[in-house]
Design an enzyme around this catalytic site. Structure first.
Site, PDB file in Angstrom:
ATOM      1  N   TYR A  52       0.363  40.216 -15.748  1.00 16.98           N
ATOM      2  CA  TYR A  52       1.551  40.611 -15.611  1.00 16.98           C
ATOM      3  C   TYR A  52       2.689  39.216 -15.552  1.00 16.98           C
ATOM      4  O   TYR A  52       2.717  38.462 -15.184  1.00 16.98           O
ATOM      5  CB  TYR A  52       1.809  41.443 -15.267  1.00 16.98           C
ATOM      6  CG  TYR A  52       3.796  41.564 -14.933  1.00 16.98           C
ATOM      7  CD1 TYR A  52       3.372  43.407 -15.636  1.00 16.98           C
ATOM      8  CD2 TYR A  52       4.862  41.689 -14.387  1.00 16.98           C
ATOM      9  CE1 TYR A  52       4.952  43.436 -16.310  1.00 16.98           C
ATOM     10  CE2 TYR A  52       5.668  41.977 -14.270  1.00 16.98           C
ATOM     11  CZ  TYR A  52       5.767  43.004 -15.259  1.00 16.98           C
ATOM     12  OH  TYR A  52       7.160  43.676 -15.690  1.00 16.98           O
ATOM     13  N   HIS A  82      17.366  39.529 -20.726  1.00 15.10           N
ATOM     14  CA  HIS A  82      17.379  40.049 -19.094  1.00 15.10           C
ATOM     15  C   HIS A  82      19.352  39.482 -18.140  1.00 15.10           C
ATOM     16  O   HIS A  82      19.113  39.479 -17.599  1.00 15.10           O
ATOM     17  CB  HIS A  82      16.387  39.684 -18.189  1.00 15.10           C
ATOM     18  CG  HIS A  82      15.283  40.166 -18.076  1.00 15.10           C
ATOM     19  ND1 HIS A  82      14.668  40.047 -19.538  1.00 15.10           N
ATOM     20  CD2 HIS A  82      14.706  40.801 -17.548  1.00 15.10           C
ATOM     21  CE1 HIS A  82      12.979  40.355 -18.757  1.00 15.10           C
ATOM     22  NE2 HIS A  82      13.227  40.944 -17.539  1.00 15.10           N
ATOM     23  N   ASN A 191      12.435  37.333 -10.816  1.00 20.24           N
ATOM     24  CA  ASN A 191      11.499  37.845 -10.758  1.00 20.24           C
ATOM     25  C   ASN A 191      11.820  38.018  -8.954  1.00 20.24           C
ATOM     26  O   ASN A 191      12.358  36.509  -8.536  1.00 20.24           O
ATOM     27  CB  ASN A 191      10.455  38.055 -10.511  1.00 20.24           C
ATOM     28  CG  ASN A 191       9.346  39.548 -10.714  1.00 20.24           C
ATOM     29  OD1 ASN A 191       9.851  40.319  -9.620  1.00 20.24           O
ATOM     30  ND2 ASN A 191       8.506  39.579 -11.710  1.00 20.24           N
ATOM     31  N   ARG A 277      38.336  52.321  24.496  1.00 21.58           N
ATOM     32  CA  ARG A 277      37.459  52.248  25.876  1.00 21.58           C
ATOM     33  C   ARG A 277      36.263  52.434  25.682  1.00 21.58           C
ATOM     34  O   ARG A 277      35.594  52.208  25.614  1.00 21.58           O
ATOM     35  CB  ARG A 277      37.899  53.419  26.260  1.00 21.58           C
ATOM     36  CG  ARG A 277      37.497  55.473  26.616  1.00 21.58           C
ATOM     37  CD  ARG A 277      37.847  56.057  27.474  1.00 21.58           C
ATOM     38  NE  ARG A 277      37.802  57.698  26.301  1.00 21.58           N
ATOM     39  CZ  ARG A 277      37.207  58.309  26.430  1.00 21.58           C
ATOM     40  NH1 ARG A 277      36.219  58.135  26.993  1.00 21.58           N
ATOM     41  NH2 ARG A 277      37.605  59.832  26.632  1.00 21.58           N
TER      42      ARG A 277
END
Length: 549
Positions: A52, A82, A191, A277
């Site tokens: 890939y 991208h 990536n 508290r």
């Protein structure tokens, strides 16, 4: 001193140090791992093993074969397509953190980039020549790293010594040439989870500092509001199993040791409001979340988060084209940290409201000069309330946002980077809320009606504030003071707590062991920091408690 990436991955503290300006280097072992992984990619290309993003397209184009002659073009085009970020750019620290985490990921030796690519990133980082990275537009991790990688090939923009330069000119300024990317390098550069991991390390560093400040500011408010030291009793808190809770209890006891103000009011109330508290419970819970989040971030830094991962040997290279780049665990951790900090800040605003509210504070209304012409901290509390509301909106979980991208190929999204970005925003908002509480607590000391000494540590905190901000008399815009206080909290550590061993020997802790208790005994014990002894006597000796009340 340089942070060295050797046989062990960077941890979040080291990434935060690089973000703050430390240089980054690779050890010989790390360099060897990177080079060995590159050999695997070259074998994959040579043998035509389907991988890939190496010899296929990406996303929904994963089944489209890319010829060897097109693989350089694919790497370059991945960066171009991208780089889709929008909005204002990340700050310098955020950008440095992301770059450090990216180099750390490559150094695992499963990405397949050449050493030249890692060296280019480190040269930019160490020269403080930082790519311009738009903050928004990511559902996972792609766009931020694409904008960083653009500069490595001479595209995009960078900031260098206050000047905005295009990528080629920026490289030239530091003596570098643009890279020509080889197979897989474009995908490797965008990536994995370095973006969220780098931002998460920065969020942890800022949250840790903020929590240290919040404990100390809370001690100032607690003292001004004349709280009951029983809230921090060591034996009582130990009944609740929480490392964070017990740590905060110890910090509060130490910070308030020697308080004449609190010694004078022991036994006046059965219990304080919850915002006082439950300081150990709420602040401690946030510290426990911080510890758990740090563990997740360190695991992420130690993990290989590429897709695909290359492994095996040059004789038998293997490719894992699966889902290690998905950041579900770190997205959930960032959402959790964001919620924890938002809760701590919400309670700080409640203490602030008590400081300015004359119905409960015992102090002048809104910590203002009398006469009605001064509003003091009235509207500053509005600002804090607004930021609490903004944090509440931001604290909605990003990890559940979901969505579908890339033609149904990416049909589940974890929004890890957005989760980290909004955690950083919540931490900043929380810092501003605590800064307002800090100013109000310092002002309350100036107006305190009890003629008794403050605890030595809260005295040091008050002096720290007064060195940079004078008491407020409606004589200047209060926003300027708030900005100074915020920068103090964001950029500096609070004054160190004294060693608990320096507060003197601990006396017996029961009325029987001390004989007949007198009001003076109770006061002196509390003033010496022996909270549990003083409280025990005040409760068990009815005559002394009645006198003190």
């Amino acid at each position: 001193m340089a942070v060295i990436r050797s046989n062990r991955p960077l941890d979040w503290v080291q990434v935060a140090a690089v973000a703050a300006g430390e240089p980054l280097e690779l050890s010989a072992d790390a360099r060897a791992r990177i080079a060995a992984a590159r050999v695997l990619v070259e074998q994959i290309v040579e043998r035509g093993i389907r991988a890939y993003g190496v010899n296929t397209g990406v996303g929904a184009l994963c089944d489209v074969i890319v010829s060897p002659g097109e693989q350089r073009t694919l790497s370059r085009n991945i960066l171009m397509s991208h780089a889709v970020g929008v909005g204002a750019p990340l700050g310098a620290a955020e950008t440095r953190a992301v770059m450090a985490a990216a180099v750390n990921n490559f150094a695992h030796g499963h990405s397949g980039i050449r050493l030249e690519v890692a060296d280019q990133l480190m040269a930019l980082l160490n020269a403080d020549c930082l790519p311009e990275v738009p903050a928004f537009g990511s559902v996972g991790y792609l766009s931020h790293m694409a904008h960083i990688a653009l500069v490595c090939i001479g595209e995009g923009y960078a900031r260098f010594r206050g000047e905005r330069l295009n990528g080629r000119d920026a490289l030239q300024r530091i003596g570098l040439e643009p890279l020509v990317l080889e197979a897989k390098e474009g995908l490797s550069l965008v990536n994995g989870t370095p973006c969220v991991t780098g931002l998460a390390a920065l969020a942890l560093a800022r949250a840790e500092r903020l929590l240290d400040w919040t404990d100390m500011v809370a001690s100032m408010s607690f003292e001004n509001l004349r709280g009951q030291l029983a809230a921090f009793d060591e034996e009582s808190l130990a009944l609740r199993i929480s490392p964070g809770l017990n740590k905060v209890g110890e910090r509060m006891r130490t910070a308030l040791a020697g308080s004449g103000i609190l010694a004078a009011v022991i036994g006046h109330r059965t219990q304080d409001p919850l915002s006082m508290r439950t300081i150990p419970h709420v602040h401690g819970a946030a510290r426990d979340v911080l510890t758990a989040t740090a563990d997740v971030v360190d695991r992420e830094l130690a993990s290989i988060t590429d897709n695909p991962i290359v492994a095996g040997t040059p004789e038998e290279p293997r490719v894992y084209s699966q889902a290690h780049a998905v950041g579900a665990s770190i997205a959930l951790a960032m959402d959790s940290l964001a919620t924890a900090i938002a809760q701590v800040a919400a309670m700080a605003e409640r203490r602030l409201d008590r400081l300015v509210n004359p119905l409960v504070s015992g102090l002048p209304a809104f910590l203002a000069e009398p006469g009605g012409t001064c509003s003091g901290f009235m509207i500053a509390q509005y600002t804090a309330a607004s930021l609490v509301a903004q944090n509440r909106r931001l604290a909605l979980p990003a990890s559940l946002d979901g969505g579908v991208t890339s033609g149904l190929q990416e049909d589940h999204l974890c929004h890890a980077t957005p989760a980290a970005l909004k955690a950083l925003e919540i931490i900043d908002n929380a810092g501003r809320i605590v800064a307002i509480e800090l100013l109000a607590a310092a002002q309350a000391y100036d107006l305190q009606s009890i003629d008794a000494p403050r605890a030595p540590h809260t005295e040091a905190l008050w002096q720290r504030v007064r060195r940079v901000v004078p008491a407020y008399r409606d004589d200047r815009p209060l926003a300027d003071d708030m900005s100074i206080a915020f920068r103090m909290i964001a950029d500096e550590a609070p004054p160190p707590l004294p060693n608990p061993g320096n507060i003197g020997p601990r006396p017996a802790t029961s009325a029987e062991g001390l004989g007949m208790a007198t009001p003076a005994t109770i006061t002196s014990l509390a003033a010496a920091g022996h909270v549990r002894a003083a409280v025990s006597i005040a409760v068990n000796d009815g005559q002394a408690a009645a006198h003190m009340a």
